[in-house]
Design a protein around this motif. Structure first.
Motif, PDB file in Angstrom:
ATOM      1  N   THR A  83      39.793  21.203  87.332  1.00  0.00           N
ATOM      2  CA  THR A  83      40.436  22.209  86.481  1.00  0.00           C
ATOM      3  C   THR A  83      40.612  21.698  85.056  1.00  0.00           C
ATOM      4  OG1 THR A  83      42.669  21.460  87.112  1.00  0.00           O
ATOM      5  CG2 THR A  83      41.690  23.241  88.413  1.00  0.00           C
ATOM      6  N   LEU A  84      40.868  20.418  84.925  1.00  0.00           N
ATOM      7  CA  LEU A  84      41.054  19.823  83.606  1.00  0.00           C
ATOM      8  C   LEU A  84      39.767  19.903  82.789  1.00  0.00           C
ATOM      9  CD1 LEU A  84      43.409  18.485  82.164  1.00  0.00           C
ATOM     10  CD2 LEU A  84      42.593  16.271  82.990  1.00  0.00           C
ATOM     11  N   ILE A  85      38.644  19.597  83.429  1.00  0.00           N
ATOM     12  CA  ILE A  85      37.355  19.663  82.744  1.00  0.00           C
ATOM     13  C   ILE A  85      37.014  21.106  82.362  1.00  0.00           C
ATOM     14  CG2 ILE A  85      34.871  19.318  83.029  1.00  0.00           C
ATOM     15  CD1 ILE A  85      35.569  16.950  84.883  1.00  0.00           C
ATOM     16  N   GLY A  86      37.266  22.046  83.273  1.00  0.00           N
ATOM     17  CA  GLY A  86      36.962  23.451  82.990  1.00  0.00           C
ATOM     18  C   GLY A  86      37.775  23.997  81.838  1.00  0.00           C
ATOM     19  N   MET A  87      39.056  23.677  81.819  1.00  0.00           N
ATOM     20  CA  MET A  87      39.934  24.189  80.780  1.00  0.00           C
ATOM     21  C   MET A  87      39.609  23.577  79.421  1.00  0.00           C
ATOM     22  SD  MET A  87      42.469  26.335  80.695  1.00  0.00           S
ATOM     23  CE  MET A  87      43.584  26.896  79.434  1.00  0.00           C
ATOM     24  N   GLY A  88      39.547  22.251  79.377  1.00  0.00           N
ATOM     25  CA  GLY A  88      39.296  21.573  78.112  1.00  0.00           C
ATOM     26  C   GLY A  88      37.907  21.844  77.573  1.00  0.00           C
ATOM     27  N   GLY A  89      36.918  21.880  78.467  1.00  0.00           N
ATOM     28  CA  GLY A  89      35.544  22.127  78.037  1.00  0.00           C
ATOM     29  C   GLY A  89      35.359  23.510  77.426  1.00  0.00           C
ATOM     30  N   SER A  90      35.961  24.521  78.044  1.00  0.00           N
ATOM     31  CA  SER A  90      35.833  25.880  77.516  1.00  0.00           C
ATOM     32  C   SER A  90      36.512  26.018  76.161  1.00  0.00           C
ATOM     33  CB  SER A  90      36.403  26.903  78.507  1.00  0.00           C
ATOM     34  OG  SER A  90      37.763  26.628  78.781  1.00  0.00           O
ATOM     35  N   SER A  91      37.644  25.365  75.986  1.00  0.00           N
ATOM     36  CA  SER A  91      38.339  25.416  74.702  1.00  0.00           C
ATOM     37  C   SER A  91      37.525  24.727  73.608  1.00  0.00           C
ATOM     38  CB  SER A  91      39.716  24.752  74.800  1.00  0.00           C
ATOM     39  OG  SER A  91      40.571  25.519  75.603  1.00  0.00           O
ATOM     40  N   PHE A  92      36.914  23.595  73.946  1.00  0.00           N
ATOM     41  CA  PHE A  92      36.080  22.884  72.981  1.00  0.00           C
ATOM     42  C   PHE A  92      34.917  23.778  72.531  1.00  0.00           C
ATOM     43  CE2 PHE A  92      32.503  20.100  71.934  1.00  0.00           C
ATOM     44  CZ  PHE A  92      33.088  19.255  70.996  1.00  0.00           C
ATOM     45  N   LEU A  93      34.315  24.478  73.472  1.00  0.00           N
ATOM     46  CA  LEU A  93      33.179  25.344  73.141  1.00  0.00           C
ATOM     47  C   LEU A  93      33.600  26.546  72.301  1.00  0.00           C
ATOM     48  CD1 LEU A  93      31.202  25.261  76.509  1.00  0.00           C
ATOM     49  CD2 LEU A  93      30.637  24.098  74.361  1.00  0.00           C
ATOM     50  N   ILE A  94      34.826  27.044  72.490  1.00  0.00           N
ATOM     51  CA  ILE A  94      35.318  28.141  71.653  1.00  0.00           C
ATOM     52  C   ILE A  94      35.311  27.719  70.182  1.00  0.00           C
ATOM     53  CG2 ILE A  94      37.401  29.446  71.019  1.00  0.00           C
ATOM     54  CD1 ILE A  94      38.002  29.728  73.994  1.00  0.00           C
ATOM     55  N   GLY A  95      35.631  26.444  69.945  1.00  0.00           N
ATOM     56  CA  GLY A  95      35.635  25.933  68.583  1.00  0.00           C
ATOM     57  C   GLY A  95      34.261  25.886  67.946  1.00  0.00           C
ATOM     58  N   LEU A  96      33.208  26.039  68.744  1.00  0.00           N
ATOM     59  CA  LEU A  96      31.829  26.005  68.229  1.00  0.00           C
ATOM     60  C   LEU A  96      31.192  27.382  68.149  1.00  0.00           C
ATOM     61  CD1 LEU A  96      30.494  22.914  70.266  1.00  0.00           C
ATOM     62  CD2 LEU A  96      31.321  22.930  67.903  1.00  0.00           C
ATOM     63  N   LEU A  97      31.897  28.428  68.594  1.00  0.00           N
ATOM     64  CA  LEU A  97      31.303  29.763  68.660  1.00  0.00           C
ATOM     65  C   LEU A  97      30.997  30.353  67.277  1.00  0.00           C
ATOM     66  CD1 LEU A  97      33.324  31.660  71.440  1.00  0.00           C
ATOM     67  CD2 LEU A  97      30.976  30.815  71.560  1.00  0.00           C
ATOM     68  N   PRO A  98      29.871  31.042  67.172  1.00  0.00           N
ATOM     69  CA  PRO A  98      29.608  31.823  65.955  1.00  0.00           C
ATOM     70  C   PRO A  98      30.466  33.090  65.969  1.00  0.00           C
ATOM     71  CG  PRO A  98      27.855  32.173  67.544  1.00  0.00           C
ATOM     72  CD  PRO A  98      28.745  31.103  68.122  1.00  0.00           C
ATOM     73  N   THR A  99      30.734  33.677  64.816  1.00  0.00           N
ATOM     74  CA  THR A  99      31.576  34.868  64.731  1.00  0.00           C
ATOM     75  C   THR A  99      30.748  36.146  64.851  1.00  0.00           C
ATOM     76  OG1 THR A  99      31.386  34.985  62.325  1.00  0.00           O
ATOM     77  CG2 THR A  99      33.157  33.618  63.230  1.00  0.00           C
ATOM     78  N   TYR A 100      31.453  37.268  64.882  1.00  0.00           N
ATOM     79  CA  TYR A 100      30.799  38.577  64.967  1.00  0.00           C
ATOM     80  C   TYR A 100      29.881  38.800  63.772  1.00  0.00           C
ATOM     81  CZ  TYR A 100      30.265  43.620  65.679  1.00  0.00           C
ATOM     82  OH  TYR A 100      29.750  44.870  65.887  1.00  0.00           O
ATOM     83  N   ALA A 101      30.277  38.342  62.610  1.00  0.00           N
ATOM     84  CA  ALA A 101      29.469  38.525  61.400  1.00  0.00           C
ATOM     85  C   ALA A 101      28.146  37.790  61.495  1.00  0.00           C
ATOM     86  CB  ALA A 101      30.243  38.027  60.176  1.00  0.00           C
ATOM     87  N   ALA A 102      28.105  36.733  62.299  1.00  0.00           N
ATOM     88  CA  ALA A 102      26.887  35.926  62.408  1.00  0.00           C
ATOM     89  C   ALA A 102      25.937  36.425  63.497  1.00  0.00           C
ATOM     90  CB  ALA A 102      27.249  34.469  62.666  1.00  0.00           C
ATOM     91  N   VAL A 103      26.460  36.764  64.667  1.00  0.00           N
ATOM     92  CA  VAL A 103      25.580  37.117  65.798  1.00  0.00           C
ATOM     93  C   VAL A 103      25.929  38.461  66.443  1.00  0.00           C
ATOM     94  CG1 VAL A 103      25.039  34.715  66.319  1.00  0.00           C
ATOM     95  CG2 VAL A 103      27.021  35.798  67.403  1.00  0.00           C
TER      96      VAL A 103
END
Length: 447
Positions: A83-103
């Motif tokens: 659960t720790l890996i799932g929670m932390g990993g998903s949050s880290f990836l949110i920080g890398l997401l492109p925005t609506y204006a981009a994609v």
């Protein structure tokens, strides 16, 4: 020293899990409504953004079934690492997401997927963190031990909101919206490594280890739960609804309510939230300690009554002045709700036997969380139709609190008798049973 290490492992993961979860809640009202869900009507943007926030809550029951199964069959520790890996990993990836204006539409779609992973992971984390503490505690300190992982909520929230405040103070509005908001999410990567290192060094809880060695492990814990303990699972759902709705408002939606509908600045709303969370750091362990003397049930009922009495005055008070806003937020969230929350982990875990404890307490709690997680959508619609009416919002909370209060009154006093006592009894009986053949043999030899 061993007990301190166990409590630290329970708390550290809990802090990170709630840091990540409430980081999303904070960003929903401040960032995501603009960058991922743009709309000409601000109310529509808020509504859609909080729908994804609620989706994280909706995914939590699924997580409780998955990781409850792992926790009740393989072990508490194994479940908590995943659960720790799932929670932390998903949050880290949110920080890398492109925005609506981009994609375009792909941006909110990816955000929702990661939010669902967050919810599934948190659905299994809470119950495991509590059991790591309570199943390593003796009866006289179980309430105190069970309150320690609950500290992860205020600490995680303070870290999450403080990180936004800190970044915001060093960036312009344009810089914050362009890249500053990503930093707290990316910081999850650092925290996750630290927590995994702490948890990897702990052992399995004595209660689960005892059942594993004896072979007393359920093949399908969730089926056993519904066959033998469904009443207490549904009891937990009702017990959690009242304070759950108010908690989501006090810790998440308040940022939107205070800024959009009352007119406070974002910094003022964040400061009020941070002060109330700081107060919780004192309330939770103190009340957890007291619950070992006066009982979880008495505190739970007293807290629900306190929230009932303050429901309408709270909404009146936060609209009157900044100082009253701070006072009401500190009293209701930092003291009254914190007192209820301090007892919940221990109280709920004591309702179930060890073979389905992880699944039972997690599923009941997370079904309630899934229901209350859509509160912000309801409140956005209520505010659009009635404005920030103390009577409408306070009345909503009162109805939910009454349901929980009735169930709390008719709940057992688990401080006196709980399913933890069954394990102790088994340990006392086993040596006497196994010794009988030896005594008989000795008598035969003398004859």
């Amino acid at each position: 020293m061993k007990k301190i290490k166990i409590l630290l492992a329970s708390l550290s993961g809990s802090i990170i899990e709630w840091y990540d979860f409430y980081l999303y809640g904070t960003a929903t009202g401040i960032v995501f409504t603009t960058l991922f869900f743009p709309n000409e009507n601000p109310a529509v943007s808020i509504l859609i953004a909080f729908a994804t926030f609620g989706a994280g809550y909706a995914a939590r029951p699924l997580g409780s079934i998955i990781f409850g199964h792992v926790g009740d069959r393989i072990g508490r520790k194994a479940s908590l690492m995943i659960t720790l890996i799932g929670m932390g990993g998903s949050s880290f990836l949110i920080g890398l997401l492109p925005t609506y204006a981009a994609v375009g539409i792909l941006a909110p779609a990816m955000l929702v997927i990661l939010r669902l992973i967050q919810g599934i992971s948190l659905g299994g984390e809470w119950g495991g963190a509590v059991l790591l503490a309570t199943e390593n505690a003796s009866k006289g300190v179980r309430g105190l031990f069970g309150s320690i992982p609950q500290l992860g909520v205020p600490i995680g929230l303070v870290l999450g909101t403080f990180s936004f405040t800190l970044i915001n103070s060093f960036t312009t509005e344009a810089q914050f919206m362009a890249w500053g908001w990503r930093i707290p999410f990316l910081f999850s990567g650092v925290l996750i490594v630290l927590a995994l290192w702490i948890r990897s060094s702990i052992e399995e809880t004595p209660e689960f280890q005892q059942r594993k060695e004896s072979g007393n492990i359920e093949k399908m814990p969730v089926l056993t739960l519904f066959r033998n303990n469904s009443k207490d699972m549904f009891r937990i759902i009702g017990l959690k609804l009242g304070d759950g709705f108010f908690n989501v408002f006090l810790m998440s939606f308040i940022l939107v309510y205070a800024t959009t509908y009352i007119g406070y600045s974002r910094d003022t709303a964040l400061l009020a939230l941070s002060l109330s969370c700081a107060t919780m750091l004192i309330t939770i362990p103190v009340v957890g300690y007291l619950s070992d003397f006066i009982g979880r049930k008495v505190i739970y009922i007293s807290g629900l009554i306190g929230m009932l009495v303050l429901a309408i005055p709270y909404f009146i008070g936060i609209s009157s002045s900044t100082s009253t806003f701070f006072i009401m937020q500190i009293v209701l969230l930092g003291v009254v709700w914190a007192a209820i929350f301090a007892t919940q982990g221990t109280f709920f875990s004591e309702l179930f036997p060890a073979n389905v404890r992880y699944t039972g307490m997690s599923l009941g709690y997370q079904i309630a969380a899934a229901i209350v997680g859509f509160g912000p959508m309801l409140w956005t619609a209520m505010a659009a139709n009635y404005g920030p009416s103390p009577w409408i919002f306070g009345g909503f909370m009162i109805v939910a609190l009454l349901v929980s209060l009735v169930l709390a009154i008719f709940s057992p006093d688990t401080r006196k008798v709980s399913h933890y006592d069954e394990t102790v009894h088994e340990e006392e009986v086993k040596p006497r049973v196994s010794a009988e053949p030896l005594l008989t043999t000795a008598a035969e030899v003398r004859e």
